[in-house]
Design a protein around this motif. Structure first.
Motif, PDB file in Angstrom:
ATOM      1  N   GLY A 231       0.850  -1.198   0.000  1.00 28.54           N
ATOM      2  CA  GLY A 231       0.000   0.000   0.000  1.00 28.54           C
ATOM      3  C   GLY A 231       0.872   1.229   0.000  1.00 28.54           C
ATOM      4  N   LEU A 232       0.413   2.243  -0.678  1.00 31.50           N
ATOM      5  CA  LEU A 232       1.250   3.411  -0.921  1.00 31.50           C
ATOM      6  C   LEU A 232       1.650   4.146   0.365  1.00 31.50           C
ATOM      7  N   ALA A 233       0.692   4.258   1.305  1.00 34.45           N
ATOM      8  CA  ALA A 233       0.938   5.039   2.512  1.00 34.45           C
ATOM      9  C   ALA A 233       2.151   4.504   3.284  1.00 34.45           C
ATOM     10  N   LEU A 234       2.147   3.205   3.514  1.00 38.00           N
ATOM     11  CA  LEU A 234       3.251   2.580   4.244  1.00 38.00           C
ATOM     12  C   LEU A 234       4.567   2.752   3.490  1.00 38.00           C
ATOM     13  N   ASP A 235       4.480   2.448   2.214  1.00 41.83           N
ATOM     14  CA  ASP A 235       5.680   2.519   1.408  1.00 41.83           C
ATOM     15  C   ASP A 235       6.277   3.911   1.365  1.00 41.83           C
ATOM     16  N   LEU A 236       5.408   4.918   1.386  1.00 43.77           N
ATOM     17  CA  LEU A 236       5.906   6.291   1.340  1.00 43.77           C
ATOM     18  C   LEU A 236       6.817   6.580   2.528  1.00 43.77           C
ATOM     19  N   GLU A 237       6.464   6.015   3.700  1.00 45.55           N
ATOM     20  CA  GLU A 237       7.306   6.263   4.871  1.00 45.55           C
ATOM     21  C   GLU A 237       8.674   5.597   4.736  1.00 45.55           C
ATOM     22  N   THR A 238       8.664   4.359   4.242  1.00 50.08           N
ATOM     23  CA  THR A 238       9.940   3.675   3.981  1.00 50.08           C
ATOM     24  C   THR A 238      10.723   4.461   2.941  1.00 50.08           C
ATOM     25  N   ALA A 239       9.998   4.832   1.887  1.00 49.32           N
ATOM     26  CA  ALA A 239      10.633   5.548   0.785  1.00 49.32           C
ATOM     27  C   ALA A 239      11.232   6.858   1.271  1.00 49.32           C
ATOM     28  N   ARG A 240      10.499   7.555   2.161  1.00 55.66           N
ATOM     29  CA  ARG A 240      10.984   8.832   2.661  1.00 55.66           C
ATOM     30  C   ARG A 240      12.357   8.660   3.315  1.00 55.66           C
ATOM     31  N   ARG A 241      12.484   7.611   4.122  1.00 54.60           N
ATOM     32  CA  ARG A 241      13.775   7.367   4.781  1.00 54.60           C
ATOM     33  C   ARG A 241      14.856   7.065   3.737  1.00 54.60           C
ATOM     34  N   GLU A 242      14.503   6.225   2.780  1.00 51.71           N
ATOM     35  CA  GLU A 242      15.485   5.854   1.756  1.00 51.71           C
ATOM     36  C   GLU A 242      15.929   7.064   0.932  1.00 51.71           C
ATOM     37  N   VAL A 243      14.922   7.851   0.539  1.00 53.19           N
ATOM     38  CA  VAL A 243      15.238   9.018  -0.294  1.00 53.19           C
ATOM     39  C   VAL A 243      16.043  10.047   0.496  1.00 53.19           C
ATOM     40  N   ALA A 244      15.674  10.211   1.772  1.00 53.81           N
ATOM     41  CA  ALA A 244      16.411  11.163   2.607  1.00 53.81           C
ATOM     42  C   ALA A 244      17.865  10.721   2.733  1.00 53.81           C
ATOM     43  N   ALA A 245      18.083   9.426   2.895  1.00 49.88           N
ATOM     44  CA  ALA A 245      19.442   8.895   2.999  1.00 49.88           C
ATOM     45  C   ALA A 245      20.212   9.150   1.695  1.00 49.88           C
ATOM     46  N   LEU A 246      19.505   8.949   0.600  1.00 53.44           N
ATOM     47  CA  LEU A 246      20.109   9.164  -0.722  1.00 53.44           C
ATOM     48  C   LEU A 246      20.518  10.627  -0.896  1.00 53.44           C
ATOM     49  N   LEU A 247      19.619  11.535  -0.474  1.00 51.88           N
ATOM     50  CA  LEU A 247      19.903  12.967  -0.565  1.00 51.88           C
ATOM     51  C   LEU A 247      21.158  13.312   0.222  1.00 51.88           C
ATOM     52  N   GLU A 248      21.214  12.740   1.425  1.00 48.18           N
ATOM     53  CA  GLU A 248      22.358  12.945   2.309  1.00 48.18           C
ATOM     54  C   GLU A 248      23.636  12.519   1.602  1.00 48.18           C
ATOM     55  N   GLU A 249      23.576  11.330   1.018  1.00 48.13           N
ATOM     56  CA  GLU A 249      24.738  10.723   0.378  1.00 48.13           C
ATOM     57  C   GLU A 249      25.265  11.582  -0.771  1.00 48.13           C
ATOM     58  N   ILE A 250      24.349  12.113  -1.574  1.00 47.93           N
ATOM     59  CA  ILE A 250      24.821  12.851  -2.749  1.00 47.93           C
ATOM     60  C   ILE A 250      24.859  14.356  -2.519  1.00 47.93           C
ATOM     61  N   GLY A 251      24.432  14.801  -1.334  1.00 47.65           N
ATOM     62  CA  GLY A 251      24.560  16.210  -0.996  1.00 47.65           C
ATOM     63  C   GLY A 251      23.598  17.137  -1.734  1.00 47.65           C
ATOM     64  N   PHE A 252      22.419  16.628  -2.092  1.00 47.20           N
ATOM     65  CA  PHE A 252      21.386  17.490  -2.675  1.00 47.20           C
ATOM     66  C   PHE A 252      20.506  18.018  -1.547  1.00 47.20           C
ATOM     67  N   GLU A 253      19.996  19.226  -1.722  1.00 44.78           N
ATOM     68  CA  GLU A 253      18.967  19.688  -0.809  1.00 44.78           C
ATOM     69  C   GLU A 253      17.659  19.785  -1.561  1.00 44.78           C
ATOM     70  N   LEU A 254      16.642  19.186  -0.989  1.00 45.63           N
ATOM     71  CA  LEU A 254      15.372  19.123  -1.696  1.00 45.63           C
ATOM     72  C   LEU A 254      14.277  18.882  -0.673  1.00 45.63           C
ATOM     73  N   ASP A 255      13.188  19.674  -0.752  1.00 44.70           N
ATOM     74  CA  ASP A 255      12.057  19.471   0.149  1.00 44.70           C
ATOM     75  C   ASP A 255      11.177  18.373  -0.426  1.00 44.70           C
ATOM     76  N   LEU A 256      11.136  17.238   0.242  1.00 42.91           N
ATOM     77  CA  LEU A 256      10.424  16.075  -0.307  1.00 42.91           C
ATOM     78  C   LEU A 256       8.922  16.289  -0.394  1.00 42.91           C
ATOM     79  N   ASP A 257       8.403  17.256   0.357  1.00 41.72           N
ATOM     80  CA  ASP A 257       6.962  17.472   0.359  1.00 41.72           C
ATOM     81  C   ASP A 257       6.516  18.625  -0.538  1.00 41.72           C
ATOM     82  N   ALA A 258       7.469  19.260  -1.207  1.00 39.55           N
ATOM     83  CA  ALA A 258       7.091  20.344  -2.125  1.00 39.55           C
ATOM     84  C   ALA A 258       6.408  19.752  -3.349  1.00 39.55           C
ATOM     85  N   LYS A 259       5.450  20.506  -3.880  1.00 39.38           N
ATOM     86  CA  LYS A 259       4.808  20.074  -5.136  1.00 39.38           C
ATOM     87  C   LYS A 259       5.733  20.426  -6.302  1.00 39.38           C
TER      88      LYS A 259
END
Ligand SMILES: Nc1ncnc2c1ncn2[C@@H]1O[C@H](COP(=O)(O)OP(=O)(O)O)[C@@H](O)[C@H]1O
Ligand SMILES: [Mg+2]
Length: 503
Positions: A110-138
């Motif tokens: 289900g998307l809701a659950l996955d989004l939380e996992t994904a958020r952590r993964e994507v945040a980690a990825l952002l950290e790794e590559i040094g991008f700044e990006l608001d994940l909740d921006a449209k």
């Protein structure tokens, strides 16, 4: 792991009118930024769409990391670790950054659950590559530079190790481009691969390790960046020596011919597209407007040329047109090279001849006193334009769709200049045009200036603005945010203004 990340063997793709890829072979190594350069229409995008599984080749083989690969869809490409950032972004505007990154990633619980996992993964990825990006921006609220990061992140989230970017800097300011280059260098330093498509040679020299040049669907050669030069690449690209600078004498400006005062273009409920622009262009000068596309340049040009309603005043040689429309503006000796050649510039099914008189076709000398076309006069005039503006082939009867980008543009430039306007509005006059035609068009514009025409040039190509203009204005979010003299203009200085940074 093999040394070679991707190998292409005799990739061939024919479209009805062209052989877009004609037995293209070259290889791309792990750990390199490999640029693929070529003029517009050379076949770069087609080749990359084949690698990414969006277009099927007629023949040829692809090897990924030493293994023969069957790539029938982007899903196949992604499985093989290939990611692509397209020339035109493919994001869902009303979704958030996070949703766009995860979208198509096969949610399991289900998307809701996955989004939380994904958020952590994507945040980690952002950290790794040094991008700044608001994940909740449209997406629709993000500037293009950041939208591009979302596209990149999307491929990395899918574990891309071979990243293809098709003309990624077309929509970026120089500063955003430098940031992108920094990321690309880091990405390949970790053993990954970047295929960087461009026709801008300066940036290719800056970011790549090797360059493959494509011309007319064929590989001209692959060279080490450190052992080549812009001149050599340009020569390979067009197949002859080229001059990349515009020669011109200092301007001798006369009286103001085009005066714009406090011009606004607005739509109900939206931010104004043009917000109080004032400017003036004198006889015998070229005023360039630099800016990232989408900052109101298009709307400003449409207002001045009578294609769009506005508030404010525009004076053409001192005169105000009560209810401006394109025909009336044209009758005030204003010519317009439109940015969209196919929508506004040419009628593709019309002959060269009919395209050349378009806009003035209802007037003498093209019609007689009874309103009938004077065919011999039209033919004579069309031949003169085709000859003077070096349109190839020289036919006046061929329909416009059969011309290359450069020759189609020469038809438009010929039509707009040969009628001897007093004011020329040139929007992206050399976009999508080969180097030979760029040179030709630039020379004609400078000539027109020297004969006393007032030229307003709007271009997203900074080099073009810097080399042609006598004065440079920078547009950002609908306003003129600065004026820079060309001798003081640098990419950095203009780039800051284009990004909305003022001193
Ligand atoms: N879907 C298509 N149908 C027909 N012709 C196409 C199609 N896509 C590209 N072409 C043609 O193939 C040639 C190569 O185009 P493209 O690969 O987009 O070049 P580039 O990316 O180097 O500018 C051009 O002549 C173009 O008009
Ligand atoms: Mg392309």
């Amino acid at each position: 792991m093999a040394e070679v990340a991707l190998e292409l063997k005799c990739i061939t793709k024919r479209y009805p009118l062209v052989l877009a890829n004609d037995c293209i072979s070259f290889d791309v190594r792990w750990g390199e930024v490999h640029a693929v350069v070529g003029e517009n229409g050379a076949g770069k995008s087609t080749l990359m769409k084949i690698v990414y599984g969006m277009v099927r080749p007629d023949s040829g083989e692809i090897y990924v990391d030493g293994q023969r690969a069957e790539i029938h869809s982007p899903a196949d490409a992604i499985r093989l670790g290939i990611g692509m950032v397209h020339q035109h972004f493919m994001l869902v505007e009303v979704f958030t950054v996070l949703e766009n990154i995860v979208l198509g990633g096969e949610p399991r619980r289900g998307l809701a659950l996955d989004l939380e996992t994904a958020r952590r993964e994507v945040a980690a990825l952002l950290e790794e590559i040094g991008f700044e990006l608001d994940l909740d921006a449209k997406i629709e609220d993000l500037p293009v530079g950041l939208q591009q990061r979302v596209e990149i992140l999307k491929t990395l989230y899918r574990k891309a190790r071979i990243l293809i970017l098709d003309e990624p800097t077309a929509v970026l300011t120089p500063q955003e481009a430098s940031e992108l280059f920094r990321f690309l260098r880091e990405f390949v330093a970790r053993g990954n691969t970047v295929i960087f498509i461009s026709h801008k040679l300066a940036e290719v020299m800056e970011v790549s390790d090797r360059v493959t040049v494509i011309r007319d669907g064929r590989v001209v050669g692959t060279v080490e960046t450190a052992q080549t030069s812009i001149e050599e690449l340009a020569r390979m690209m067009v197949g002859r020596e080229v001059i990349l600078t515009v020669e011109k004498r200092p301007a001798r400006p006369g009286e103001p011919l085009l005066v714009v005062e406090d011009l606004w273009v607005e739509e109900a409920g939206k931010k104004p597209r043009v917000a109080g622009v004032s400017l003036e262009v004198r006889a015998g000068e070229i005023v360039g407007i630099a800016g990232v596309e989408g900052n109101g340049q298009t709307e400003l040009v449409e207002a001045i040329t009578g294609l769009r309603p506005y508030r404010g005043t525009v004076r053409y040689e001192g005169e105000v047109i009560a209810v401006p429309d394109a025909r009336k503006v044209r009758e005030h000796k204003v010519s317009h090279i439109p940015e969209d050649r196919n929508a506004r510039g040419l009628v593709l099914d019309f002959s060269t001849r009919d395209n050349i008189i378009l806009g003035d076709h209802y007037k003498p000398p093209f019609v007689d006193r009874l309103g009938f076309f004077r065919d011999p006069e039209i033919d004579r005039y069309a031949r003169e334009v085709v000859e003077t503006y070096d349109v190839r082939p020289r036919s006046i009867h061929l329909s416009a769709r059969h011309y290359s980008g450069g020759n189609a543009q020469k038809i438009i430039v010929g039509r707009e200049l040969h009628r001897r306007p007093r004011i020329l509005i040139a929007a992206q006059p050399t976009r999508g045009v080969d180097i030979g035609a760029i040179e030709f068009i630039h020379r004609r514009i400078v000539e027109a200036r020297d004969q006393g025409m007032a030229v307003l040039l709007v271009s997203a190509d900074l080099n073009e603005v810097m080399s042609l203009s006598d004065r440079i204005l920078v547009m950002f979010e609908g306003r003129i945010v600065g004026e820079v003299r060309p001798e003081e203009a640098t990419e950095e200085k203009l780039g800051m203004l284009m990004a909305g940074v003022t001193a």
